[in-house]
Design a protein around this motif. Structure first.
Motif, PDB file in Angstrom:
ATOM      1  N   VAL A  36       0.648  -0.844  -0.287  1.00 34.36           N
ATOM      2  CA  VAL A  36      -0.113   0.272   0.199  1.00 34.36           C
ATOM      3  C   VAL A  36       1.327   1.380   0.147  1.00 34.36           C
ATOM      4  O   VAL A  36       0.719   2.064  -1.001  1.00 34.36           O
ATOM      5  N   GLY A  37       2.225   1.318   0.682  1.00 35.29           N
ATOM      6  CA  GLY A  37       2.717   2.568   0.862  1.00 35.29           C
ATOM      7  C   GLY A  37       3.090   2.629  -0.363  1.00 35.29           C
ATOM      8  O   GLY A  37       3.764   3.871  -1.077  1.00 35.29           O
ATOM      9  N   VAL A  38       4.102   1.606  -1.012  1.00 34.58           N
ATOM     10  CA  VAL A  38       5.436   1.918  -2.674  1.00 34.58           C
ATOM     11  C   VAL A  38       3.890   2.002  -3.752  1.00 34.58           C
ATOM     12  O   VAL A  38       3.867   3.167  -3.857  1.00 34.58           O
ATOM     13  N   GLY A  39       2.807   1.556  -3.463  1.00 33.02           N
ATOM     14  CA  GLY A  39       1.715   1.730  -4.098  1.00 33.02           C
ATOM     15  C   GLY A  39       0.804   3.259  -4.321  1.00 33.02           C
ATOM     16  O   GLY A  39       1.049   4.093  -5.501  1.00 33.02           O
ATOM     17  N   CYS A  40       0.930   3.726  -2.794  1.00 32.65           N
ATOM     18  CA  CYS A  40       0.473   5.426  -2.824  1.00 32.65           C
ATOM     19  C   CYS A  40       1.681   6.350  -3.102  1.00 32.65           C
ATOM     20  O   CYS A  40       1.691   7.410  -3.804  1.00 32.65           O
ATOM     21  N   ILE A  41       2.799   5.627  -2.954  1.00 21.56           N
ATOM     22  CA  ILE A  41       3.887   6.934  -3.084  1.00 21.56           C
ATOM     23  C   ILE A  41       3.826   6.800  -4.492  1.00 21.56           C
ATOM     24  O   ILE A  41       4.115   7.973  -5.379  1.00 21.56           O
ATOM     25  N   VAL A  42       3.961   5.478  -5.285  1.00 27.83           N
ATOM     26  CA  VAL A  42       4.070   6.168  -6.407  1.00 27.83           C
ATOM     27  C   VAL A  42       2.771   6.514  -7.639  1.00 27.83           C
ATOM     28  O   VAL A  42       3.437   7.270  -8.521  1.00 27.83           O
ATOM     29  N   PHE A  43       2.284   6.767  -7.105  1.00 27.26           N
ATOM     30  CA  PHE A  43       0.573   7.636  -7.576  1.00 27.26           C
ATOM     31  C   PHE A  43      -0.241   8.573  -6.697  1.00 27.26           C
ATOM     32  O   PHE A  43      -0.770   9.438  -6.916  1.00 27.26           O
ATOM     33  N   GLY A  44       1.260   9.041  -6.658  1.00 22.62           N
ATOM     34  CA  GLY A  44       1.299  10.152  -5.314  1.00 22.62           C
ATOM     35  C   GLY A  44       0.080  10.011  -4.758  1.00 22.62           C
ATOM     36  O   GLY A  44      -0.638  11.975  -4.394  1.00 22.62           O
ATOM     37  N   ILE A  45      -0.042   9.821  -3.615  1.00 24.97           N
ATOM     38  CA  ILE A  45      -1.569  10.099  -2.771  1.00 24.97           C
ATOM     39  C   ILE A  45      -1.068   9.676  -1.431  1.00 24.97           C
ATOM     40  O   ILE A  45      -0.610   9.076  -1.278  1.00 24.97           O
ATOM     41  N   MET A  46      -0.859  10.834  -1.088  1.00 28.64           N
ATOM     42  CA  MET A  46      -0.828  11.269   0.655  1.00 28.64           C
ATOM     43  C   MET A  46       0.765  11.190   0.702  1.00 28.64           C
ATOM     44  O   MET A  46       1.348  10.047   1.435  1.00 28.64           O
ATOM     45  N   PRO A  47       1.862  11.230   0.280  1.00 29.91           N
ATOM     46  CA  PRO A  47       3.030  10.584   0.446  1.00 29.91           C
ATOM     47  C   PRO A  47       3.154  10.467   2.138  1.00 29.91           C
ATOM     48  O   PRO A  47       4.647   9.598   1.968  1.00 29.91           O
ATOM     49  N   LYS A  48       3.151  11.655   2.479  1.00 34.88           N
ATOM     50  CA  LYS A  48       3.778  12.346   3.561  1.00 34.88           C
ATOM     51  C   LYS A  48       3.247  10.800   4.666  1.00 34.88           C
ATOM     52  O   LYS A  48       3.955  10.163   5.374  1.00 34.88           O
TER      53      LYS A  48
END
Length: 147
Positions: free
Chosen positions: A21-33
């Protein structure tokens, strides 16, 4: 291989899900922090649970594969720390005092969490499949010896 308890298996599974989930969200720019913290917590829990799974036997191949798996866990933790640095830029002000420091930061830190994650994933896939094969072969050899 020593089997994990039910609670440890759940922690391992939740850690793996948090990593994905963390990698997927970072890659797609969803709430990176927030997702970088989720990824880092997931990597630590996944790595710690895998490191508690030990091998007490005498098979040198399995011992070697366990050591490689520990290296994969370390690569996962390094990727989590690099991801946190990439998002929060803790050390960026230290490096960005000169153009040479900025270039060093870009080459060493910036987005290199992907490289560490790839190294960890490749080692993890290799060791997981290889350990399963060696254990199956070892069980077949003991079955033949018992007959």
């Amino acid at each position: 291989m020593r089997q994990l308890s039910t609670l440890q298996n759940y922690i391992l599974l939740i850690g793996a899900i948090m990593m994905v989930v963390g990698v997927g969200c970072i890659v797609f720019g969803i709430m990176p922090k927030a997702t970088s913290i989720i990824f880092c917590v997931g990597t630590i829990s996944f790595a710690l649970m895998q490191m508690t799974q030990t091998y007490e036997g005498n098979n040198i191949t399995l011992k070697r594969l366990r050591h490689i798996m520990v290296l994969a866990d370390i690569a996962f933790i390094i990727s989590g720390l690099l991801m946190l640095e990439n998002v929060y830029k803790f050390f960026f002000p230290i490096f960005a005092t000169s153009i040479e420091g900025y270039n060093t930061y870009l080459h060493v830190v910036y987005n290199n969490w992907v490289v560490a994650l790839l190294i960890g994933a490749v080692l993890e896939i290799y060791t997981t499949h290889r350990i399963a094969y060696v254990i199956k072969k070892e069980e077949n050899d003991t079955d033949i010896d018992n007959e």
